[in-house]
Design a protein around this motif. Structure first.
Motif, PDB file in Angstrom:
ATOM      1  N   SER A  10      40.242  16.275  17.323  1.00  0.00           N
ATOM      2  CA  SER A  10      41.345  15.972  16.402  1.00  0.00           C
ATOM      3  C   SER A  10      41.960  14.588  16.622  1.00  0.00           C
ATOM      4  O   SER A  10      42.966  14.270  15.990  1.00  0.00           O
ATOM      5  N   LYS A  11      41.379  13.786  17.495  1.00  0.00           N
ATOM      6  CA  LYS A  11      41.913  12.447  17.730  1.00  0.00           C
ATOM      7  C   LYS A  11      41.450  11.492  16.619  1.00  0.00           C
ATOM      8  O   LYS A  11      40.344  11.605  16.110  1.00  0.00           O
ATOM      9  N   LYS A  12      42.327  10.554  16.278  1.00  0.00           N
ATOM     10  CA  LYS A  12      42.007   9.573  15.234  1.00  0.00           C
ATOM     11  C   LYS A  12      41.237   8.403  15.843  1.00  0.00           C
ATOM     12  O   LYS A  12      41.704   7.749  16.768  1.00  0.00           O
ATOM     13  N   ILE A  13      40.062   8.153  15.291  1.00  0.00           N
ATOM     14  CA  ILE A  13      39.227   7.037  15.735  1.00  0.00           C
ATOM     15  C   ILE A  13      38.977   6.136  14.538  1.00  0.00           C
ATOM     16  O   ILE A  13      38.544   6.605  13.482  1.00  0.00           O
ATOM     17  N   VAL A  14      39.249   4.863  14.686  1.00  0.00           N
ATOM     18  CA  VAL A  14      39.029   3.905  13.608  1.00  0.00           C
ATOM     19  C   VAL A  14      37.928   2.936  14.025  1.00  0.00           C
ATOM     20  O   VAL A  14      38.001   2.328  15.100  1.00  0.00           O
ATOM     21  N   ALA A  22      28.090   0.085  13.920  1.00  0.00           N
ATOM     22  CA  ALA A  22      29.164   1.038  13.640  1.00  0.00           C
ATOM     23  C   ALA A  22      28.597   2.448  13.493  1.00  0.00           C
ATOM     24  O   ALA A  22      29.174   3.423  13.989  1.00  0.00           O
ATOM     25  N   LEU A  23      27.452   2.540  12.826  1.00  0.00           N
ATOM     26  CA  LEU A  23      26.799   3.833  12.652  1.00  0.00           C
ATOM     27  C   LEU A  23      26.380   4.412  13.998  1.00  0.00           C
ATOM     28  O   LEU A  23      26.553   5.611  14.246  1.00  0.00           O
ATOM     29  N   ARG A  24      25.841   3.563  14.863  1.00  0.00           N
ATOM     30  CA  ARG A  24      25.398   4.035  16.173  1.00  0.00           C
ATOM     31  C   ARG A  24      26.563   4.598  16.977  1.00  0.00           C
ATOM     32  O   ARG A  24      26.440   5.641  17.630  1.00  0.00           O
ATOM     33  N   LYS A  25      27.709   3.924  16.938  1.00  0.00           N
ATOM     34  CA  LYS A  25      28.876   4.431  17.653  1.00  0.00           C
ATOM     35  C   LYS A  25      29.348   5.756  17.061  1.00  0.00           C
ATOM     36  O   LYS A  25      29.741   6.681  17.776  1.00  0.00           O
ATOM     37  N   ALA A  26      29.317   5.841  15.730  1.00  0.00           N
ATOM     38  CA  ALA A  26      29.740   7.078  15.071  1.00  0.00           C
ATOM     39  C   ALA A  26      28.825   8.237  15.448  1.00  0.00           C
ATOM     40  O   ALA A  26      29.285   9.367  15.664  1.00  0.00           O
ATOM     41  N   LYS A  27      27.533   7.972  15.542  1.00  0.00           N
ATOM     42  CA  LYS A  27      26.587   9.022  15.919  1.00  0.00           C
ATOM     43  C   LYS A  27      26.835   9.481  17.351  1.00  0.00           C
ATOM     44  O   LYS A  27      26.679  10.664  17.668  1.00  0.00           O
ATOM     45  N   THR A  28      27.219   8.553  18.214  1.00  0.00           N
ATOM     46  CA  THR A  28      27.556   8.915  19.593  1.00  0.00           C
ATOM     47  C   THR A  28      28.748   9.871  19.615  1.00  0.00           C
ATOM     48  O   THR A  28      28.795  10.817  20.404  1.00  0.00           O
ATOM     49  N   LEU A  29      29.708   9.623  18.719  1.00  0.00           N
ATOM     50  CA  LEU A  29      30.929  10.431  18.678  1.00  0.00           C
ATOM     51  C   LEU A  29      30.781  11.678  17.813  1.00  0.00           C
ATOM     52  O   LEU A  29      31.632  12.566  17.868  1.00  0.00           O
ATOM     53  N   ASP A  30      29.740  11.720  17.012  1.00  0.00           N
ATOM     54  CA  ASP A  30      29.543  12.859  16.112  1.00  0.00           C
ATOM     55  C   ASP A  30      29.423  14.148  16.930  1.00  0.00           C
ATOM     56  O   ASP A  30      28.717  14.207  17.924  1.00  0.00           O
ATOM     57  N   GLY A  31      30.110  15.162  16.520  1.00  0.00           N
ATOM     58  CA  GLY A  31      30.102  16.415  17.267  1.00  0.00           C
ATOM     59  C   GLY A  31      31.299  16.564  18.192  1.00  0.00           C
ATOM     60  O   GLY A  31      31.492  17.621  18.790  1.00  0.00           O
ATOM     61  N   GLU A  32      32.123  15.514  18.313  1.00  0.00           N
ATOM     62  CA  GLU A  32      33.318  15.582  19.160  1.00  0.00           C
ATOM     63  C   GLU A  32      34.535  16.109  18.395  1.00  0.00           C
ATOM     64  O   GLU A  32      35.628  16.200  18.950  1.00  0.00           O
ATOM     65  N   ALA A  34      36.305  14.689  16.153  1.00  0.00           N
ATOM     66  CA  ALA A  34      37.336  13.672  15.992  1.00  0.00           C
ATOM     67  C   ALA A  34      37.512  13.341  14.511  1.00  0.00           C
ATOM     68  O   ALA A  34      36.660  13.651  13.676  1.00  0.00           O
ATOM     69  N   GLN A  35      38.625  12.700  14.200  1.00  0.00           N
ATOM     70  CA  GLN A  35      38.888  12.233  12.835  1.00  0.00           C
ATOM     71  C   GLN A  35      38.510  10.750  12.771  1.00  0.00           C
ATOM     72  O   GLN A  35      39.236   9.898  13.274  1.00  0.00           O
ATOM     73  N   PHE A  72      43.827   6.617  18.188  1.00  0.00           N
ATOM     74  CA  PHE A  72      43.689   6.956  19.606  1.00  0.00           C
ATOM     75  C   PHE A  72      42.645   6.048  20.252  1.00  0.00           C
ATOM     76  O   PHE A  72      42.799   5.612  21.388  1.00  0.00           O
ATOM     77  N   LEU A  73      41.579   5.768  19.483  1.00  0.00           N
ATOM     78  CA  LEU A  73      40.504   4.883  19.946  1.00  0.00           C
ATOM     79  C   LEU A  73      40.108   3.961  18.807  1.00  0.00           C
ATOM     80  O   LEU A  73      39.876   4.414  17.682  1.00  0.00           O
ATOM     81  N   SER A  74      40.056   2.676  19.092  1.00  0.00           N
ATOM     82  CA  SER A  74      39.647   1.673  18.109  1.00  0.00           C
ATOM     83  C   SER A  74      38.312   1.083  18.532  1.00  0.00           C
ATOM     84  O   SER A  74      38.135   0.703  19.691  1.00  0.00           O
ATOM     85  N   ILE A  75      37.382   1.008  17.570  1.00  0.00           N
ATOM     86  CA  ILE A  75      36.062   0.452  17.850  1.00  0.00           C
ATOM     87  C   ILE A  75      35.832  -0.725  16.915  1.00  0.00           C
ATOM     88  O   ILE A  75      35.827  -0.557  15.681  1.00  0.00           O
ATOM     89  N   LEU A  76      35.665  -1.900  17.488  1.00  0.00           N
ATOM     90  CA  LEU A  76      35.484  -3.109  16.697  1.00  0.00           C
ATOM     91  C   LEU A  76      33.989  -3.417  16.656  1.00  0.00           C
ATOM     92  O   LEU A  76      33.411  -3.901  17.639  1.00  0.00           O
TER      93      LEU A  76
END
Length: 202
Positions: A10-14, A22-32, A34-35, A72-76
């Motif tokens: 439920s944490k917000k990740i932008v 960006a897709l690779r990072k999202a895939k790493t986080l997929d299943g967590e 998160a929002q 909660f977490l920002s990914i540039l």
């Protein structure tokens, strides 16, 4: 850098960026659970597919500092070094920030990780040698094969069960230590016999 495992439910990740990284990072986080929100002028077809499939938010424009104020977490992860640099400088020093093309500008690094059920092994060279990190991950992938998935789940279930037994702590510790015998990893039948034995102790 201090390694941490963080519950992102439920944490917000932008994520600033709509391309391959960006897709690779999202895939790493997929299943967590998160929002996740992506902010970028354009998105790849694969990223669009993932976002629609998972219900991730898409904002189609250049990212600005305001997009990250509640994150909660920002990914540039834009494809432009200057854009990542400018965003990194604009964010609050108390935020968790990953800058994908210049780790030193952020305070979060995504480690290479091997997951086998509840068991997680993470490794990073802190940017010193990504090739070393990839090599070690490959070695760990081979060393910790799929047999560790069922075994680690078994250990978790047994630990929860043993904690509730009305027996002395010393006996609980003996039972937990005995479960580390490799036969329980290698044989599902052994795990089933041990589980039945533990249930008989109730």
């Amino acid at each position: 850098m201090q390694p941490l495992f963080i519950d992102l439910t439920s944490k917000k990740i932008v994520i600033a960026g709509g391309g391959r990284i960006a897709l690779r990072k999202a895939k790493t986080l997929d299943g967590e659970n998160a929002q996740i929100t992506f902010v970028a002028p354009d998105f790849t077809d694969e990223l669009l597919h993932l976002a629609h499939q998972r219900g991730y938010e898409l904002i189609q424009r250049e990212a600005s500092a305001d997009d990250f104020k509640d994150a909660f977490l920002s990914i540039l992860a834009t494809n432009e070094r200057e854009a990542n640099h400018a965003l990194a400088k604009s964010l609050d020093s108390g935020q968790l920030v990953c800058v994908v093309d210049e780790a030193g500008e952020g305070n979060v690094i995504f480690p290479a990780a091997v997951r086998r059920g509840p068991l997680q092994i993470a490794i990073t060279s802190n940017g010193a040698s990504p090739k070393l990190t990839r090599m070690l991950k490959k070695q760990l992938d081979e060393q910790f094969d799929e047999s560790w998935t069922g075994y680690s789940e078994f250990l978790g279930n047994c630990r929860d069960y043993i904690k509730k037994l009305s027996i002395p702590p010393s006996e609980k510790n003996e039972l937990l230590a005995e479960l580390l015998d490799d036969r329980y990893r290698l044989s599902e039948d052994e795990r089933e016999r041990k589980w039945a034995y533990l249930q008989s102790l109730e």
